[in-house]
Design an enzyme around this catalytic site. Structure first.
Site, PDB file in Angstrom:
ATOM      1  N   ASP A   1      26.749  32.542  76.823  1.00  0.00           N
ATOM      2  CA  ASP A   1      27.437  31.455  76.118  1.00  0.00           C
ATOM      3  C   ASP A   1      26.342  30.501  75.641  1.00  0.00           C
ATOM      4  O   ASP A   1      25.652  29.882  76.463  1.00  0.00           O
ATOM      5  CB  ASP A   1      28.388  30.769  77.109  1.00  0.00           C
ATOM      6  CG  ASP A   1      29.117  29.588  76.491  1.00  0.00           C
ATOM      7  OD1 ASP A   1      28.657  29.060  75.458  1.00  0.00           O
ATOM      8  OD2 ASP A   1      30.146  29.171  77.066  1.00  0.00           O
ATOM      9  N   VAL A   2      26.168  30.388  74.322  1.00  0.00           N
ATOM     10  CA  VAL A   2      25.036  29.597  73.804  1.00  0.00           C
ATOM     11  C   VAL A   2      25.124  28.117  74.161  1.00  0.00           C
ATOM     12  O   VAL A   2      24.129  27.396  74.065  1.00  0.00           O
ATOM     13  CB  VAL A   2      24.868  29.749  72.273  1.00  0.00           C
ATOM     14  CG1 VAL A   2      24.540  31.187  71.905  1.00  0.00           C
ATOM     15  CG2 VAL A   2      26.087  29.244  71.509  1.00  0.00           C
TER      16      VAL A   2
ATOM     17  N   ASN B   1      23.008  31.905  65.123  1.00  0.00           N
ATOM     18  CA  ASN B   1      24.136  32.182  64.237  1.00  0.00           C
ATOM     19  C   ASN B   1      25.484  31.822  64.861  1.00  0.00           C
ATOM     20  O   ASN B   1      26.428  31.501  64.135  1.00  0.00           O
ATOM     21  CB  ASN B   1      24.120  33.672  63.860  1.00  0.00           C
ATOM     22  CG  ASN B   1      25.439  34.119  63.273  1.00  0.00           C
ATOM     23  OD1 ASN B   1      25.725  33.876  62.106  1.00  0.00           O
ATOM     24  ND2 ASN B   1      26.286  34.747  64.089  1.00  0.00           N
TER      25      ASN B   1
ATOM     26  N   TYR C   1      33.648  20.488  62.695  1.00  0.00           N
ATOM     27  CA  TYR C   1      32.755  21.525  62.153  1.00  0.00           C
ATOM     28  C   TYR C   1      31.766  20.917  61.161  1.00  0.00           C
ATOM     29  O   TYR C   1      30.548  21.175  61.228  1.00  0.00           O
ATOM     30  CB  TYR C   1      33.612  22.592  61.479  1.00  0.00           C
ATOM     31  CG  TYR C   1      32.866  23.795  60.952  1.00  0.00           C
ATOM     32  CD1 TYR C   1      32.515  24.850  61.787  1.00  0.00           C
ATOM     33  CD2 TYR C   1      32.544  23.898  59.598  1.00  0.00           C
ATOM     34  CE1 TYR C   1      31.848  25.975  61.294  1.00  0.00           C
ATOM     35  CE2 TYR C   1      31.885  25.010  59.096  1.00  0.00           C
ATOM     36  CZ  TYR C   1      31.543  26.051  59.950  1.00  0.00           C
ATOM     37  OH  TYR C   1      30.888  27.154  59.452  1.00  0.00           O
TER      38      TYR C   1
ATOM     39  N   LYS D   1      27.711  20.751  61.496  1.00  0.00           N
ATOM     40  CA  LYS D   1      26.823  21.379  60.510  1.00  0.00           C
ATOM     41  C   LYS D   1      25.913  20.343  59.843  1.00  0.00           C
ATOM     42  O   LYS D   1      24.759  20.645  59.516  1.00  0.00           O
ATOM     43  CB  LYS D   1      27.633  22.158  59.468  1.00  0.00           C
ATOM     44  CG  LYS D   1      28.378  23.363  60.054  1.00  0.00           C
ATOM     45  CD  LYS D   1      27.423  24.403  60.659  1.00  0.00           C
ATOM     46  CE  LYS D   1      28.157  25.640  61.136  1.00  0.00           C
ATOM     47  NZ  LYS D   1      27.255  26.668  61.675  1.00  0.00           N
TER      48      LYS D   1
END
Ligand code: BGC
Length: 271
Positions: free
Chosen positions: A69-70, A96, A169, A173
């Site tokens: 899990d990043v 990614n 989101y 980003k």
């Protein structure tokens, strides 16, 4: 994979996060086709990640799976340690893994906000830091006169295009953009290259509800001057180039792969 890219990554070791599907899967396959040994990171059951490794091997490449899990520091550090134990080094990190947890701003739950931040931004920090720490253990020498290591962040057109209904989101980003440029600045003299790709609408599971619906797809086309949705392989080819020595003088750059989505098409003959 465009065969003319040849073995641009021959002998390199790459970790691609979120590589069991979508853009990550295409990048993992393209990097393996370009000669890299690829760690196909995934979360949860390994069925899809193993299928990616099978596809890589069938095409004559090398790869293996790694669950992590990043957003969890210990899991990321353990994955990178395991890659180095197995392969002896790390040359490329492709950060990614990403998620959307869409909700109108006024209705957005703290859980939705935190989930997007945890994967899309904290996950990037943890993976990039782990990779950079490893790169610094790998001295530059005659056998490796170019970059000590490469970090590629998979961002989004929404690092600059505001996106109502997706503020978690878009905020994450936007953070990716500033994070990428700041660590590129901090690590350039360590000979670590850091770049980003900002994809537009690429046909994957994350936006299936849009491209699989005729009316929504028609509306989407109004946002894309080039007139079609993108394919994961079109992002993957650029990822191979940016992580290769052909791009050795490129750091701190963001490449938009979006069919012109960031050209503000509504302004054509308007405004
Ligand atoms: C999102 C997709 C969307 C695209 C263009 C991406 O970052 O994940 O859902 O289709 O941006 O809006």
């Amino acid at each position: 994979m465009n065969k003319s890219l040849g073995l641009l990554l021959d002998g390199q070791i790459a970790v691609v996060t979120g590589a069991a599907s979508g853009i990550g899967r295409a990048i993992a396959k393209a990097m393996a086709a370009a000669g890299a040994t690829v760690c196909v990171n995934h979360i949860g059951p390994d069925t899809a990640a193993k299928a990616v490794v099978s596809e890589i091997e069938t095409a004559g490449g090398k790869g293996f799976t790694a669950a992590a899990d990043v957003s969890k520091e210990a899991e990321v550090d353990a994955m990178i340690a395991a890659v180095v134990a197995r392969c002896g080094k790390l040359d490329i990190l492709v950060a990614n893994a990403g998620i959307q947890k869409d909700a109108k701003f006024l209705d957005m739950k703290i859980e939705d906000w935190n989930a997007a931040m945890a994967v899309d931004l904290t996950g990037l920090f943890l993976c990039a830091r782990g990779a950079a720490r490893q790169f610094m253990k790998q001295p530059l020498n005659d056998a490796n006169p170019n970059a000590r290591g490469k970090i590629l962040c998979i961002s989004s057109v929404h690092e600059i295009i505001p996106w109502a209904g997706h503020v978690n989101y878009a905020a994450a980003k936007g953070g990716v953009h500033s994070f990428m440029r700041s660590i590129a600045q901090e690590t350039a003299d360590m000979r670590i290259r850091v770049n980003a790709i900002a994809p537009g609408a690429i046909q994957t599971e994350i936006n299936r509800t849009v491209w699989s619906d005729a009316e929504k797809n028609k509306q989407l086309m109004k946002l894309i001057p080039y007139g079609r949705i993108g394919q994961p392989e079109e992002v993957a080819n650029a990822a191979v180039f940016l992580c290769s020595d052909f791009a050795d003088y490129i750091t701190g750059a963001t490449l938009f792969i979006d069919g012109g989505m960031t050209l503000y098409p509504d302004f054509k003959d308007n405004g």
